[in-house]
Every structure is written in C-alpha cells, then in structure tokens.
Design a protein around this motif. Sequence first.
Motif, PDB file in Angstrom:
ATOM      1  N   ILE A  55       0.838  -1.201   0.000  1.00 19.40           N
ATOM      2  CA  ILE A  55       0.000   0.000   0.000  1.00 19.40           C
ATOM      3  C   ILE A  55       0.870   1.246   0.000  1.00 19.40           C
ATOM      4  CG2 ILE A  55      -1.708   1.294   1.352  1.00 19.40           C
ATOM      5  CD1 ILE A  55      -2.704  -1.470   2.380  1.00 19.40           C
ATOM      6  N   ILE A  56       1.939   1.217   0.777  1.00 21.81           N
ATOM      7  CA  ILE A  56       2.874   2.348   0.808  1.00 21.81           C
ATOM      8  C   ILE A  56       3.551   2.501  -0.552  1.00 21.81           C
ATOM      9  CG2 ILE A  56       4.962   3.254   1.889  1.00 21.81           C
ATOM     10  CD1 ILE A  56       4.085   1.598   4.419  1.00 21.81           C
ATOM     11  N   GLU A  57       3.938   1.385  -1.150  1.00 23.61           N
ATOM     12  CA  GLU A  57       4.544   1.442  -2.486  1.00 23.61           C
ATOM     13  C   GLU A  57       3.585   2.082  -3.481  1.00 23.61           C
ATOM     14  OE1 GLU A  57       7.259  -1.944  -3.798  1.00 23.61           O
ATOM     15  OE2 GLU A  57       5.954  -2.965  -2.352  1.00 23.61           O
ATOM     16  N   GLU A  58       2.303   1.721  -3.407  1.00 25.31           N
ATOM     17  CA  GLU A  58       1.307   2.293  -4.316  1.00 25.31           C
ATOM     18  C   GLU A  58       1.139   3.793  -4.082  1.00 25.31           C
ATOM     19  OE1 GLU A  58      -2.216   0.018  -3.690  1.00 25.31           O
ATOM     20  OE2 GLU A  58      -1.415  -1.788  -4.685  1.00 25.31           O
ATOM     21  N   SER A  59       1.359   4.243  -2.847  1.00 24.71           N
ATOM     22  CA  SER A  59       1.257   5.672  -2.552  1.00 24.71           C
ATOM     23  C   SER A  59       2.325   6.462  -3.303  1.00 24.71           C
ATOM     24  CB  SER A  59       1.391   5.895  -1.038  1.00 24.71           C
ATOM     25  OG  SER A  59       0.310   5.291  -0.349  1.00 24.71           O
ATOM     26  N   PHE A  60       3.525   5.914  -3.388  1.00 27.68           N
ATOM     27  CA  PHE A  60       4.581   6.542  -4.181  1.00 27.68           C
ATOM     28  C   PHE A  60       4.279   6.416  -5.676  1.00 27.68           C
ATOM     29  CE2 PHE A  60       7.028   5.934  -0.245  1.00 27.68           C
ATOM     30  CZ  PHE A  60       7.743   7.109  -0.179  1.00 27.68           C
ATOM     31  N   GLN A  61       3.761   5.252  -6.072  1.00 27.26           N
ATOM     32  CA  GLN A  61       3.503   4.990  -7.490  1.00 27.26           C
ATOM     33  C   GLN A  61       2.432   5.911  -8.057  1.00 27.26           C
ATOM     34  OE1 GLN A  61       2.609   0.799  -7.389  1.00 27.26           O
ATOM     35  NE2 GLN A  61       4.746   0.220  -7.057  1.00 27.26           N
ATOM     36  N   ALA A  62       1.503   6.364  -7.225  1.00 29.76           N
ATOM     37  CA  ALA A  62       0.471   7.294  -7.709  1.00 29.76           C
ATOM     38  C   ALA A  62       1.111   8.537  -8.321  1.00 29.76           C
ATOM     39  CB  ALA A  62      -0.455   7.687  -6.557  1.00 29.76           C
ATOM     40  N   TRP A  63       2.184   9.011  -7.696  1.00 29.44           N
ATOM     41  CA  TRP A  63       2.889  10.186  -8.213  1.00 29.44           C
ATOM     42  C   TRP A  63       3.707   9.846  -9.450  1.00 29.44           C
ATOM     43  CZ3 TRP A  63       1.209  14.591  -6.314  1.00 29.44           C
ATOM     44  CH2 TRP A  63       0.629  14.606  -5.040  1.00 29.44           C
ATOM     45  N   GLU A  64       4.273   8.645  -9.474  1.00 30.29           N
ATOM     46  CA  GLU A  64       5.028   8.217 -10.656  1.00 30.29           C
ATOM     47  C   GLU A  64       4.136   8.139 -11.885  1.00 30.29           C
ATOM     48  OE1 GLU A  64       8.589   5.394  -9.054  1.00 30.29           O
ATOM     49  OE2 GLU A  64       6.600   4.498  -9.062  1.00 30.29           O
ATOM     50  N   GLU A  65       2.914   7.658 -11.692  1.00 23.52           N
ATOM     51  CA  GLU A  65       1.994   7.540 -12.823  1.00 23.52           C
ATOM     52  C   GLU A  65       1.660   8.906 -13.411  1.00 23.52           C
ATOM     53  OE1 GLU A  65      -1.316   5.381 -11.301  1.00 23.52           O
ATOM     54  OE2 GLU A  65      -0.194   3.486 -11.127  1.00 23.52           O
ATOM     55  N   ALA A  66       1.698   9.939 -12.577  1.00 19.48           N
ATOM     56  CA  ALA A  66       1.372  11.284 -13.058  1.00 19.48           C
ATOM     57  C   ALA A  66       2.466  11.864 -13.942  1.00 19.48           C
ATOM     58  CB  ALA A  66       1.119  12.217 -11.874  1.00 19.48           C
ATOM     59  N   VAL A  67       3.703  11.386 -13.782  1.00 21.56           N
ATOM     60  CA  VAL A  67       4.808  11.915 -14.591  1.00 21.56           C
ATOM     61  C   VAL A  67       5.324  10.900 -15.608  1.00 21.56           C
ATOM     62  CG1 VAL A  67       5.527  13.581 -12.851  1.00 21.56           C
ATOM     63  CG2 VAL A  67       6.536  11.295 -12.837  1.00 21.56           C
ATOM     64  N   GLY A  68       4.949   9.630 -15.449  1.00 23.94           N
ATOM     65  CA  GLY A  68       5.271   8.636 -16.465  1.00 23.94           C
ATOM     66  C   GLY A  68       6.669   8.065 -16.414  1.00 23.94           C
ATOM     67  N   PHE A  69       7.360   8.196 -15.270  1.00 18.22           N
ATOM     68  CA  PHE A  69       8.653   7.524 -15.137  1.00 18.22           C
ATOM     69  C   PHE A  69       8.892   7.175 -13.670  1.00 18.22           C
ATOM     70  CE2 PHE A  69       9.666  12.058 -14.800  1.00 18.22           C
ATOM     71  CZ  PHE A  69      10.561  12.122 -13.739  1.00 18.22           C
ATOM     72  N   ASP A  70       9.878   6.325 -13.431  1.00 21.27           N
ATOM     73  CA  ASP A  70      10.136   5.829 -12.084  1.00 21.27           C
ATOM     74  C   ASP A  70      10.857   6.869 -11.247  1.00 21.27           C
ATOM     75  OD1 ASP A  70       8.974   3.398 -12.726  1.00 21.27           O
ATOM     76  OD2 ASP A  70      10.876   2.469 -13.285  1.00 21.27           O
ATOM     77  N   LEU A  71      10.170   7.393 -10.261  1.00 22.81           N
ATOM     78  CA  LEU A  71      10.762   8.368  -9.360  1.00 22.81           C
ATOM     79  C   LEU A  71      11.500   7.688  -8.211  1.00 22.81           C
ATOM     80  CD1 LEU A  71       7.750  10.870  -9.097  1.00 22.81           C
ATOM     81  CD2 LEU A  71       9.917  11.300 -10.278  1.00 22.81           C
ATOM     82  N   VAL A  72      10.966   6.555  -7.755  1.00 21.80           N
ATOM     83  CA  VAL A  72      11.528   5.911  -6.570  1.00 21.80           C
ATOM     84  C   VAL A  72      11.715   4.413  -6.783  1.00 21.80           C
ATOM     85  CG1 VAL A  72      10.594   7.577  -4.912  1.00 21.80           C
ATOM     86  CG2 VAL A  72       9.217   5.594  -5.572  1.00 21.80           C
ATOM     87  N   LEU A  73      12.471   3.808  -5.865  1.00 22.91           N
ATOM     88  CA  LEU A  73      12.699   2.367  -5.858  1.00 22.91           C
ATOM     89  C   LEU A  73      12.648   1.886  -4.419  1.00 22.91           C
ATOM     90  CD1 LEU A  73      13.542  -0.294  -7.305  1.00 22.91           C
ATOM     91  CD2 LEU A  73      15.928   0.379  -6.847  1.00 22.91           C
ATOM     92  N   TYR A  74      11.736   0.968  -4.121  1.00 22.23           N
ATOM     93  CA  TYR A  74      11.649   0.398  -2.779  1.00 22.23           C
ATOM     94  C   TYR A  74      12.822  -0.550  -2.568  1.00 22.23           C
ATOM     95  CZ  TYR A  74      10.070  -2.549   1.088  1.00 22.23           C
ATOM     96  OH  TYR A  74      10.002  -3.262   2.264  1.00 22.23           O
ATOM     97  N   GLU A  75      13.578  -0.327  -1.490  1.00 23.04           N
ATOM     98  CA  GLU A  75      14.800  -1.090  -1.253  1.00 23.04           C
ATOM     99  C   GLU A  75      14.696  -2.055  -0.081  1.00 23.04           C
ATOM    100  OE1 GLU A  75      17.642   2.129  -0.883  1.00 23.04           O
ATOM    101  OE2 GLU A  75      18.132   1.983  -3.038  1.00 23.04           O
ATOM    102  N   GLY A  76      13.493  -2.265   0.451  1.00 17.04           N
ATOM    103  CA  GLY A  76      13.320  -3.216   1.543  1.00 17.04           C
ATOM    104  C   GLY A  76      13.112  -2.538   2.882  1.00 17.04           C
ATOM    105  N   THR A  77      13.156  -3.333   3.944  1.00 17.07           N
ATOM    106  CA  THR A  77      12.923  -2.807   5.278  1.00 17.07           C
ATOM    107  C   THR A  77      14.225  -2.316   5.906  1.00 17.07           C
ATOM    108  OG1 THR A  77      13.149  -5.023   6.251  1.00 17.07           O
ATOM    109  CG2 THR A  77      10.923  -4.290   5.639  1.00 17.07           C
ATOM    110  N   THR A  78      14.071  -1.517   6.953  1.00 17.36           N
ATOM    111  CA  THR A  78      15.220  -0.918   7.617  1.00 17.36           C
ATOM    112  C   THR A  78      15.011  -0.913   9.129  1.00 17.36           C
ATOM    113  OG1 THR A  78      16.540   1.106   7.856  1.00 17.36           O
ATOM    114  CG2 THR A  78      14.207   1.388   7.361  1.00 17.36           C
ATOM    115  N   ALA A  79      16.110  -0.922   9.854  1.00 18.47           N
ATOM    116  CA  ALA A  79      16.062  -0.826  11.310  1.00 18.47           C
ATOM    117  C   ALA A  79      16.126   0.623  11.780  1.00 18.47           C
ATOM    118  CB  ALA A  79      17.208  -1.621  11.931  1.00 18.47           C
TER     119      ALA A  79
END
Length: 218
Positions: A55-79
């Motif tokens: 769901i969080i990934e889709e929140s970032f992807q909503a903005w990517e869809e508006a510009v048509g290219f990959d703005l971010v890359l999910y790199e996994g979990t963090t401590a």
Amino acid sequence: MRISCAGAVFSVLLFAVVAQAYNVQTTSNGASLAWTEFPVGYSISEEVDGGWIPIIEESFQAWEEAVGFDLVLYEGTTAATYSDATEDLDGENTVIWVDAEWDEGAAVIGLTYDRYDEETGEILEGDLTFNAVDYCWATDGDASCMDVADIATHEAGHFFGLDHSAVEEATMYADAVEGELNKADLHADDVDGIQSIYVPDESAGDGGGVGCAVTGRG
C-alpha cells in the motif's frame, strides 16, 4: 543543508491562499525543491505491518503515474528509528510509524523531513513519519482510524517537493480526518503540481523549509 518541515499551524495559513491551488516547496532564494537523480531509493521500517508495504509502495507509485517515469525504488525494510529520521543526513530515506514519544503534537498526523541544498533546491534526503501515538491506522476503511494509503500518498507528495494545496479535494490539502480515503487518488491539482516539478514523460497520461505535515481537523 536545510530541513523543510512544518506543523499544524500551516493548515490555518491555507485559507489566505485559496486561489493559488497547488504549491511547491522552495528554498529561501526561491529554488523549487526536487530530486535530481532517479530512481530515489527508500526503505520502510521493519516495525511496519508487512501487509502495509504494498500500500505504501502504491502511494509513491500514484505520483510516478502522473509523470510517467520511475521516481523511486523500494529497497526493503530498515532498522532505522524515529530519531534517525528527525536528525541530520544519515544516508537513508525512510518511512516510519511512530508509536512512542511522537514529538510533533497530537494535531500532526504525519510529517515529512526533506533535507535539501539551500542554493539549488536539490533534495538530499527525505524521511516520512506517521503519528501512531495519537491515531490508530487501518487499510480497510475503518471510520475510526487514519487510512494508510490516504496519508501516505499525501506525505509522498511532500517527499517529492510539493507543499500544501488550497484545493480541499486534493491529496495535498493539509487537513485529514479518520476514515478519509480521497487522498489516495490524485486530484487534477496534484497532477499539475507534480508535473510542474518533474517534466512528464511523453508516454504519461494526464492522471486523475515549509509545510510538510498533514493535520487533523478540530
């Protein structure tokens, strides 16, 4: 290096700029805040419910869809911790729900810290924090809780350099309430805003510091 962030008081200021619609964050010399190298990597706290990650990934992807290219890359979990997110550069862009010792007050639901170059406006690091001390969170439309997608999409807009919008129906409007869902879907004003920062790819569709918090009403 400067940090862009603001608290609940910003929602009051919005009423003086209703005609302006979307706003972008800027430096003191007027440079717009923006990332300059893509995709920007980000991580999600290992304490976050694993079911929320898509769901969080889709929140970032909503903005990517508006510009048509990959703005971010999910790199996994963090401590990484809340203190890591609120301090100076640590080399990691994080998404964190804070369930103890939230520093921003009960009126602030979520807050994004953008670190940026004061001269150029280049964003160097961004951390999204969410208040789980004063609010419960849900993904099923529970009317008594804040919706993860709703608020995460708003804070992702700040991560990309957007400020608050004066359009009440927009994702980037400053206020939110329990059970609200509309911010998960970008308004035309949000699309105009993100496209003013990042030039859309030709294949993109039209799509549906200062001020980095979303606050509660009342």
